[in-house]
Structures are given as structure tokens and as C-alpha cells.
Design a protein around this motif. Structure first.
Motif, PDB file in Angstrom:
ATOM      1  N   PRO A 133      26.679  -2.377  -4.735  1.00 49.33           N
ATOM      2  CA  PRO A 133      27.809  -1.443  -4.517  1.00 49.33           C
ATOM      3  C   PRO A 133      27.332  -0.074  -4.049  1.00 49.33           C
ATOM      4  O   PRO A 133      26.132   0.200  -3.972  1.00 49.33           O
ATOM      5  N   GLU A 134      28.315   0.776  -3.755  1.00 52.07           N
ATOM      6  CA  GLU A 134      28.018   2.107  -3.235  1.00 52.07           C
ATOM      7  C   GLU A 134      27.206   2.906  -4.239  1.00 52.07           C
ATOM      8  O   GLU A 134      27.320   2.728  -5.452  1.00 52.07           O
ATOM      9  N   ASN A 135      26.361   3.767  -3.682  1.00 48.52           N
ATOM     10  CA  ASN A 135      25.499   4.687  -4.436  1.00 48.52           C
ATOM     11  C   ASN A 135      24.398   3.989  -5.235  1.00 48.52           C
ATOM     12  O   ASN A 135      23.555   4.662  -5.820  1.00 48.52           O
ATOM     13  N   ASP A 136      24.392   2.649  -5.294  1.00 43.14           N
ATOM     14  CA  ASP A 136      23.252   1.955  -5.905  1.00 43.14           C
ATOM     15  C   ASP A 136      22.099   1.905  -4.885  1.00 43.14           C
ATOM     16  O   ASP A 136      22.298   2.140  -3.685  1.00 43.14           O
ATOM     17  N   THR A 137      20.919   1.593  -5.374  1.00 42.73           N
ATOM     18  CA  THR A 137      19.731   1.670  -4.522  1.00 42.73           C
ATOM     19  C   THR A 137      18.984   0.339  -4.500  1.00 42.73           C
ATOM     20  O   THR A 137      19.064  -0.460  -5.448  1.00 42.73           O
ATOM     21  N   VAL A 138      18.291   0.160  -3.395  1.00 41.02           N
ATOM     22  CA  VAL A 138      17.252  -0.877  -3.306  1.00 41.02           C
ATOM     23  C   VAL A 138      15.923  -0.164  -3.539  1.00 41.02           C
ATOM     24  O   VAL A 138      15.524   0.706  -2.762  1.00 41.02           O
ATOM     25  N   THR A 139      15.241  -0.500  -4.645  1.00 36.87           N
ATOM     26  CA  THR A 139      14.031   0.220  -5.047  1.00 36.87           C
ATOM     27  C   THR A 139      12.818  -0.700  -4.926  1.00 36.87           C
ATOM     28  O   THR A 139      12.833  -1.831  -5.404  1.00 36.87           O
ATOM     29  N   VAL A 140      11.776  -0.174  -4.281  1.00 34.47           N
ATOM     30  CA  VAL A 140      10.492  -0.882  -4.163  1.00 34.47           C
ATOM     31  C   VAL A 140       9.438  -0.017  -4.832  1.00 34.47           C
ATOM     32  O   VAL A 140       9.136   1.078  -4.368  1.00 34.47           O
ATOM     33  N   GLU A 141       8.874  -0.500  -5.955  1.00 32.93           N
ATOM     34  CA  GLU A 141       7.873   0.265  -6.700  1.00 32.93           C
ATOM     35  C   GLU A 141       6.511  -0.414  -6.535  1.00 32.93           C
ATOM     36  O   GLU A 141       6.366  -1.597  -6.837  1.00 32.93           O
ATOM     37  N   VAL A 142       5.527   0.353  -6.039  1.00 32.01           N
ATOM     38  CA  VAL A 142       4.200  -0.184  -5.750  1.00 32.01           C
ATOM     39  C   VAL A 142       3.178   0.493  -6.642  1.00 32.01           C
ATOM     40  O   VAL A 142       3.110   1.722  -6.703  1.00 32.01           O
ATOM     41  N   THR A 143       2.375  -0.332  -7.340  1.00 37.06           N
ATOM     42  CA  THR A 143       1.217   0.164  -8.100  1.00 37.06           C
ATOM     43  C   THR A 143      -0.035  -0.234  -7.332  1.00 37.06           C
ATOM     44  O   THR A 143      -0.360  -1.415  -7.212  1.00 37.06           O
ATOM     45  N   CYS A 144      -0.740   0.773  -6.779  1.00 34.61           N
ATOM     46  CA  CYS A 144      -1.908   0.515  -5.934  1.00 34.61           C
ATOM     47  C   CYS A 144      -3.162   0.472  -6.795  1.00 34.61           C
ATOM     48  O   CYS A 144      -3.550   1.472  -7.396  1.00 34.61           O
ATOM     49  N   GLU A 145      -3.784  -0.700  -6.874  1.00 36.54           N
ATOM     50  CA  GLU A 145      -5.042  -0.833  -7.612  1.00 36.54           C
ATOM     51  C   GLU A 145      -6.254  -0.717  -6.699  1.00 36.54           C
ATOM     52  O   GLU A 145      -7.253  -0.099  -7.067  1.00 36.54           O
ATOM     53  N   LYS A 146      -6.168  -1.284  -5.513  1.00 42.58           N
ATOM     54  CA  LYS A 146      -7.292  -1.226  -4.584  1.00 42.58           C
ATOM     55  C   LYS A 146      -6.767  -1.338  -3.163  1.00 42.58           C
ATOM     56  O   LYS A 146      -6.138  -2.329  -2.819  1.00 42.58           O
ATOM     57  N   PRO A 147      -7.006  -0.347  -2.310  1.00 48.77           N
ATOM     58  CA  PRO A 147      -6.569  -0.460  -0.914  1.00 48.77           C
ATOM     59  C   PRO A 147      -7.339  -1.581  -0.210  1.00 48.77           C
ATOM     60  O   PRO A 147      -8.500  -1.847  -0.513  1.00 48.77           O
ATOM     61  N   GLY A 148      -6.648  -2.205   0.717  1.00 47.44           N
ATOM     62  CA  GLY A 148      -7.245  -3.313   1.445  1.00 47.44           C
ATOM     63  C   GLY A 148      -7.945  -2.878   2.722  1.00 47.44           C
ATOM     64  O   GLY A 148      -8.145  -1.681   2.976  1.00 47.44           O
ATOM     65  N   THR A 149      -8.325  -3.875   3.521  1.00 50.06           N
ATOM     66  CA  THR A 149      -9.023  -3.637   4.788  1.00 50.06           C
ATOM     67  C   THR A 149      -8.156  -4.153   5.925  1.00 50.06           C
ATOM     68  O   THR A 149      -7.939  -5.361   6.046  1.00 50.06           O
ATOM     69  N   PRO A 150      -7.613  -3.284   6.779  1.00 51.85           N
ATOM     70  CA  PRO A 150      -6.766  -3.735   7.898  1.00 51.85           C
ATOM     71  C   PRO A 150      -7.605  -4.347   9.009  1.00 51.85           C
ATOM     72  O   PRO A 150      -8.813  -4.553   8.862  1.00 51.85           O
ATOM     73  N   ALA A 151      -6.977  -4.596  10.164  1.00 46.02           N
ATOM     74  CA  ALA A 151      -7.658  -5.248  11.278  1.00 46.02           C
ATOM     75  C   ALA A 151      -8.749  -4.394  11.888  1.00 46.02           C
ATOM     76  O   ALA A 151      -9.619  -4.890  12.598  1.00 46.02           O
ATOM     77  N   THR A 152      -8.752  -3.086  11.623  1.00 46.79           N
ATOM     78  CA  THR A 152      -9.801  -2.220  12.181  1.00 46.79           C
ATOM     79  C   THR A 152     -11.164  -2.503  11.583  1.00 46.79           C
ATOM     80  O   THR A 152     -12.181  -2.158  12.160  1.00 46.79           O
TER      81      THR A 152
END
Length: 437
Positions: free
Chosen positions: A396-415
Motif C-alpha cells: 500500500p501507499e507510503n509503505d517501502t520495499v527495503t533491501v538491507e545488506v550486511t557486507c562481510e567481504k567485498p568480492g572481485t568483479p570482472a576487472t
């Protein structure tokens, strides 16, 4: 004196005591003949002025180690009382020559389409150097032979390996294998002494076979026949039947279908197109868009109308597809949320959710719709993941879609370099509808 290997020859030595005392004499063979020459007796005792004859027995073995030619023979006579008076008698022994070749062919049977390779081992068992030549034999002229080398010199006791290549003139295409027997004879070339009575004048040649196999075996012919039969069956039986069935299906698909009873109303109009003549608002639940028009206002028809559902007195009007992206970037060890808030006066019906962990980060992600927790997933278990709902989830209105991220270790991208922080992207898709009181 002359002796042949394998024979026995004798000679004598006379020993005389010219001293004035009784003397004992020891006789010993020295030189190359010592290994196969004996003295009988090997020790004699003589009075002064007497003599005795000693027999020398020569038995050279029939071996390549006893080379033909002249060999010195020495007999040493050693007095027991006067060793300074030792004497050595010398003579020459002529060793006779004998010839003996040993040959072996391997393998005795070889299979091939056109050619076969064999190994011929030859050893000189005689006591004189020889040069060996090779002679093939075959009943016909179907085979060609090649020896490598064609001739081979051999010293007494020496061995050599000769290569033999056998080749046929034409291949066998079909049928059973053909067996070609042949022989190989190894013999000395050049002038030779007359053979002794105990030496074989003619050595039996070596027997061997070359089995020529057909290019196309019998099972291949049977397979080709079966494939040809299947191909003929396809063109004569199966293919016409398939084409006929396909043609009938296409004809049936283009024929007009009869209209079922009840599809058309009494006034000739299809259901869902219902001109309204009354006043008021109807509530329809059905598919199709058929707004009714009348003098008293706008009504919605029953089946087939553009019905409007109600929920606690709030009407929800149809809206467009909407897609919202939530981008969350967090440092290592940090917990950070990302949100999307449904606008006022709207309802967001979520049908699809796509989660991207393109760096391969490690940690935890929690997705919440309003106060409802949808999922909690470990980042290291995926790179891209999607969720879909047949029945939309209403926010409904004024409610949110929330994404909570706990970062333990960053990864390695294609670079190829490890990222400084975690980076996740969530895409939420659905229908964003307006609400009306």
C-alpha cells in the motif's frame, strides 16, 4: 698341429732329467690354449739320466669364443729342486674354422591391409667373420620384399636385427582375409670352406605369413544394407504419411470454427457490450472492457465489463507497469539499507524481483515489503537471482520495499581487482495503480 673346434687332438712332450739327483717336474699349459688343454700326467718324478713322455690333450669347444687361426701353445716345465732351471716349450696350434648361423623371424604372422613389418634376428655362432645375405621365397609374385639392410657383416658371436617389409600389389576390398605364406633364408655370402660332415649343408628357411584383411569388413556391408533399407522405407512409406498428416492438420487449422451457442445475444451484440439505460454504479468482476453508457451516468456491465474492485471502501484504478531499482553500496563490516517508498495515493502490486550480486560479495541480504520479510539470502550463494509471483504482492501507499545488506567481504568483479566495498542491485517490477476514495 691342427685341431677343429669340437674335436680332440693330442701331442706329446718328453721330459729328461740330466741332473745328478732325483728331480720332480711340474708341467703347466700357458697361453690362449690353456683353457681347453690338459696335461697327463701333470707331474713326473725322474731319476738322473731317465726321461718320460707326457701327453697334451687339446679339446677346443665349438664356440665363437675360439676364433679360427693360429694360436700359440706353451708348456712350462718347473723342476722342484732347481726351479731356476725352468723351461717353456712353445708350438703353434692351428684352429679350424666352422660356420653356424642362427636366425629367428618375429612375428611369424602379421595382419594388415597392404603391408606388414617383421624383425629378423641373426647371430653368428661360428668362429670366423661372415657377411650374411637374405633371400625371400614365395609361391607366386603377389608379395614384394625389402630388407634393411640388404646384407649384414657379423663377427663371431655378434648379433644383428634386420627389418623386413612385406607389401602386396593390390588391396582386398570385400570378403574374407587372404593368407600369403612366404619364407626367409639367411645365408653367408662369398666364398666359404666346404662344410664338415657334422655341419648342416642346407639350413631350413624360416616360415611366415602375411594375412591381408579386406578394406570393408562384412559387418560394414550388413550395416550399409540396413541403412539403405531404412532410407528406402523412409522415402516410400514414412515420408508420404508424414506429409499427408501435416497437410490435413494445416487444412483443419484454416477452416472457420462454428460459433458456440450462447456466444451472441438476442440483439446481435456480444456479451460485455451492454448499453446501460439506468442510473447507478454496478460492480463487475470479469474480463473484457465494456463501459456501459446511459442517461443517468456511467455504469459497468457485469460479465465482460471493466469492473472495479473495492477494498475497505477504497477503489483501485488500473495503472501501468512499473520497475524500481534499489542500489545499495556498503563498506566491509557495515550494514546498510536501501528503500523504495510507494507514492501516496497508489498501490504497488509486485510480481517480479531480480537480485544482482555482480561482484561476488560475501555477506547477508534481507528483503522486506512493508512489515513483511520476503527473504534472507547469503550473498556468496549467487551472482544473479530472480523471483516471480503469479499472485502479486500488494504494497500500500507510503509503505517501502527495503533491501538491507550486511557486507562481510567485498568480492572481485570482472576487472580482476578486489572491490573496496559491497555493491548489490535489486530491481522490483509490478503494476503501480492509483487509489480512489
Amino acid at each position: 698341429m691342427t685341431v677343429a673346434p669340437g674335436d680332440i687332438a693330442t701331442t706329446t712332450v718328453t721330459v729328461r732329467n740330466d741332473s745328478d739327483i732325483v728331480e720332480a717336474y711340474s708341467l703347466e699349459i700357458v697361453g690362449d690354449c690353456a683353457a681347453w688343454t690338459t696335461v697327463e700326467p701333470a707331474r713326473v718324478s725322474l731319476y738322473p739320466g731317465t726321461s718320460e713322455t707326457v701327453t697334451l690333450r687339446l679339446e677346443p669347444p665349438r664356440s665363437p669364443e675360439v676364433r679360427a687361426g693360429e694360436v700359440p701353445l706353451g708348456v712350462r716345465v718347473l723342476p722342484a729342486e732347481h726351479p731356476e732351471s725352468v723351461r717353456v716349450l712353445e708350438t703353434t696350434v692351428r684352429i679350424g674354422a666352422f660356420h653356424e648361423l642362427h636366425s629367428e623371424l618375429a612375428p611369424r604372422r602379421r595382419r594388415g591391409w597392404l603391408r606388414g613389418r617383421y624383425r629378423l634376428a641373426v647371430r653368428n655362432q661360428g668362429n670366423t667373420p661372415v657377411r650374411v645375405g637374405f633371400t625371400p621365397g614365395q609361391a607366386g609374385e603377389e608379395l614384394a620384399f625389402a630388407f634393411t639392410p640388404a646384407q649384414q657383416p657379423l663377427e663371431p658371436g655378434e648379433s644383428a636385427e634386420i627389418g623386413l617389409r612385406v607389401r602386396t600389389g593390390k588391396p582386398v576390398w570385400f570378403g574374407a582375409p587372404v593368407v600369403w605364406p612366404f619364407t626367409v633364408d639367411a645365408a653367408e655370402t662369398g666364398e666359404q670352406d666346404a662344410p664338415r660332415p657334422d655341419e648342416p649343408a642346407v639350413r631350413a628357411p624360416l616360415d611366415a605369413e602375411f594375412v591381408q584383411i579386406p578394406i570393408f569388413p562384412k559387418w560394414l556391408l550388413a550395416l550399409l544394407a540396413a541403412l539403405l533399407a531404412l532410407l528406402l522405407a523412409w522415402f516410400m512409406l514414412v515420408r508420404p504419411a508424414v506429409r499427408s498428416a501435416a497437410k490435413e492438420a494445416a487444412t483443419e487449422a484454416v477452416q472457420p470454427r462454428p460459433t458456440p451457442a450462447g456466444e451472441q445475444g438476442g440483439d446481435g451484440q456480444t456479451p460485455g457490450t451492454t448499453p446501460g439505460t439506468g442510473t447507478g454504479t454496478g460492480t463487475g468482476a470479469g474480463k473484457g472492457t465494456a463501459p456501459g453508457t446511459g442517461s443517468g451516468g456511467q455504469g459497468t456491465g457485469g460479465e465482460g465489463g471493466d469492473g472495479t474492485s473495492t477494498d475497505d471502501g477504497t477503489g483501485v484504478l488500473g495503472g501501468p507497469q512499473s520497475s524500481q531499482t534499489i542500489d545499495v553500496q556498503s563498506a566491509g563490516g557495515e550494514t546498510k539499507p536501501g528503500t523504495y517508498q510507494v507514492p501516496k495515493g497508489s498501490v504497488f502490486r509486485v510480481t517480479d524481483l531480480v537480485v544482482a550480486n555482480f561482484q561476488g560479495d560475501e555477506g547477508l541480504m534481507t528483503i522486506t515489503f512493508g512489515d513483511r520479510k520476503i527473504t534472507t539470502i547469503a550473498l556468496e550463494t549467487f551472482r544473479n537471482q530472480d523471483y516471480h509471483w503469479v499472485t502479486p504482492i500488494k504494497i500500500p501507499e507510503n509503505d517501502t520495499v527495503t533491501v538491507e545488506v550486511t557486507c562481510e567481504k567485498p568480492g572481485t568483479p570482472a576487472t580482476g581487482r578486489q572491490a573496496q566495498g559491497c555493491h548489490e542491485v535489486v530491481n522490483v517490477s509490478g503494476v503501480l495503480s492509483r487509489t480512489a476514495r
